[in-house]
Design a protein around this motif. Structure first.
Motif, short mmCIF file in Angstrom:
data_model
loop_
_atom_site.label_atom_id
_atom_site.label_comp_id
_atom_site.label_asym_id
_atom_site.label_seq_id
_atom_site.Cartn_x
_atom_site.Cartn_y
_atom_site.Cartn_z
N THR A 103 8.89 -4.08 -43.47
CA THR A 103 9.90 -4.46 -45.00
C THR A 103 8.52 -4.44 -46.08
OG1 THR A 103 7.85 -6.44 -44.53
CG2 THR A 103 9.71 -6.73 -43.68
N LYS A 104 8.02 -2.75 -45.78
CA LYS A 104 7.50 -2.40 -47.06
C LYS A 104 7.37 -1.17 -46.57
CE LYS A 104 3.28 -5.65 -46.16
NZ LYS A 104 1.52 -5.24 -45.63
N ILE A 105 8.80 -1.06 -46.18
CA ILE A 105 8.82 0.67 -46.68
C ILE A 105 10.09 0.01 -47.30
CG2 ILE A 105 10.37 2.73 -45.10
CD1 ILE A 105 7.77 1.53 -42.47
N CYS A 106 10.86 -0.63 -46.46
CA CYS A 106 12.83 -0.93 -47.32
C CYS A 106 13.05 -2.24 -46.47
CB CYS A 106 13.59 0.27 -46.68
SG CYS A 106 13.65 0.35 -44.95
N PRO A 107 14.36 -2.53 -46.77
CA PRO A 107 14.65 -3.81 -46.09
C PRO A 107 15.64 -3.52 -44.63
CG PRO A 107 16.49 -2.98 -48.01
CD PRO A 107 15.22 -1.84 -47.93
N VAL A 108 14.85 -4.89 -44.12
CA VAL A 108 15.20 -4.76 -42.03
C VAL A 108 15.64 -5.64 -41.74
CG1 VAL A 108 13.77 -4.95 -39.90
CG2 VAL A 108 12.97 -4.03 -42.38
N TYR A 109 16.83 -5.16 -41.04
CA TYR A 109 17.77 -5.79 -40.66
C TYR A 109 17.87 -5.98 -38.83
CZ TYR A 109 20.18 -6.34 -45.43
OH TYR A 109 20.73 -6.35 -46.36
N CYS A 110 17.55 -7.09 -38.02
CA CYS A 110 17.37 -7.22 -36.90
C CYS A 110 18.38 -7.88 -36.42
CB CYS A 110 15.94 -7.65 -36.79
SG CYS A 110 14.84 -8.02 -35.02
#
Length: 305
Positions: A103-110
């Protein structure tokens, strides 16, 4: 006879060393997708797709894997499930720590895989383990898609990302010649309704639709539901891969599964199946390295790089 035994011993050692190498390293696999739905003014976009980590760690606290993903500078990270191994509460934290770093890199969808789904459906055995895992991810900013759809813009293009939960019974093991279980019933019909495009319901133009769904055996059914890009995992690349034949066996014990790993085209849909990042049950990979999947969206009139 001695020569043959020596040759056999050398061969076994080479295979063992290769398996050891492949179960402790990963590669970056790149694919391109193009669609008539991509607008003329769309900018190229990049998605990192991750699946089947199974608590594997590459370097201390997965730093090698984190660095490789950060280097790609993705617009989105999509996660296809089985990031952990179902079990006790303590076993969720390697996956939680890794997902927090994402999440510190870019938006995350799981979306969930069969391991998460088994904990979710099996509260009598696993208690609140899944609920706690989910709560940790959400608190760190992970967007959990449990038969839900998110609307977002990527590269200036309106998109839908749907996370589909396949009931545990569709992951059951069978004899190699038995084939896949029919994907039908009231729950499947209800699932299909949930995956109807929200733009359809609003009467607006159809967006580019991405399905995150762990089980690839039913990819052709998902395509009928209107997916443009279907992202799956689960099969670990077929454990062993052979030239021209692909993956040898699925977790369902099906020999040479159709969608074992790679980029497949079905009518207007792209199906991308990750070979996964970890192992489970059988700690074996042969000619089948673990992978981070990087997907770039490009306009159709653009020349491939």
């Amino acid at each position: 006879m001695t020569v043959y035994l020596a040759a056999a011993g050398i061969f076994v050692c080479i295979v063992f060393l290769r398996i050891l190498y492949e179960t402790h390293t990963f590669r970056v696999t790149r694919y391109e997708v193009r669609s008539d739905k991509f607008p003329e003014m769309m900018k190229d976009w990049k998605i990192v797709f991750l699946s089947d980590l199974h608590n594997q760690e590459y370097g201390e606290k997965n730093q090698k894997l984190i660095d490789a993903i950060r280097k790609e500078r993705p617009d989105l990270i999509l996660v296809g499930g089985d990031m952990l191994i179902r079990g006790k509460e303590a076993e969720i934290f390697p996956a939680v720590r890794f997902m927090e770093a994402m999440t510190k890199i870019c938006p995350v969808y799981c979306a969930n895989g069969n391991h998460e789904q088994q904990m979710k459906e099996g509260m009598e055995r696993y208690g609140d383990t899944y609920a706690n895992y989910r709560a940790h991810l959400v608190s760190h900013g992970v967007h959990m898609l449990e038969n839900e759809t998110a609307l977002l813009t990527i590269g200036g293009m309106e998109s839908e990302i749907s996370g589909i939960e396949i009931p545990v019974r569709y992951y059951g093991k069978g004899l190699p010649w038995k084939g896949k279980k029919k994907f039908e019933g009231a729950d499947v019909e209800e699932l299909q309704k949930k995956m109807e495009s929200s733009r359809d319901r609003l009467g607006k133009e159809e967006p580019y639709r991405i399905f995150l769904v762990h089980q690839p055996l039913y990819a052709e059914e998902y395509e009928k539901w209107g997916a443009d890009l279907i992202l799956c995992g689960h099969l670990h690349g077929g454990i062993v891969r052979l030239p021209f034949l692909g993956g040898v066996i699925s977790p369902q014990l099906t020999l040479f599964p159709k969608y074992s790993g790679g980029h497949y085209k079905k009518k207007e849909s792209d199906i991308i199946v990750s070979k996964g990042l970890g192992t489970h049950s059988f700690t074996v990979r042969l000619f089948n390295r673990a992978e981070v999947v990087v997907i770039t969206g490009k306009k159709k009139n653009q020349r491939p790089e």
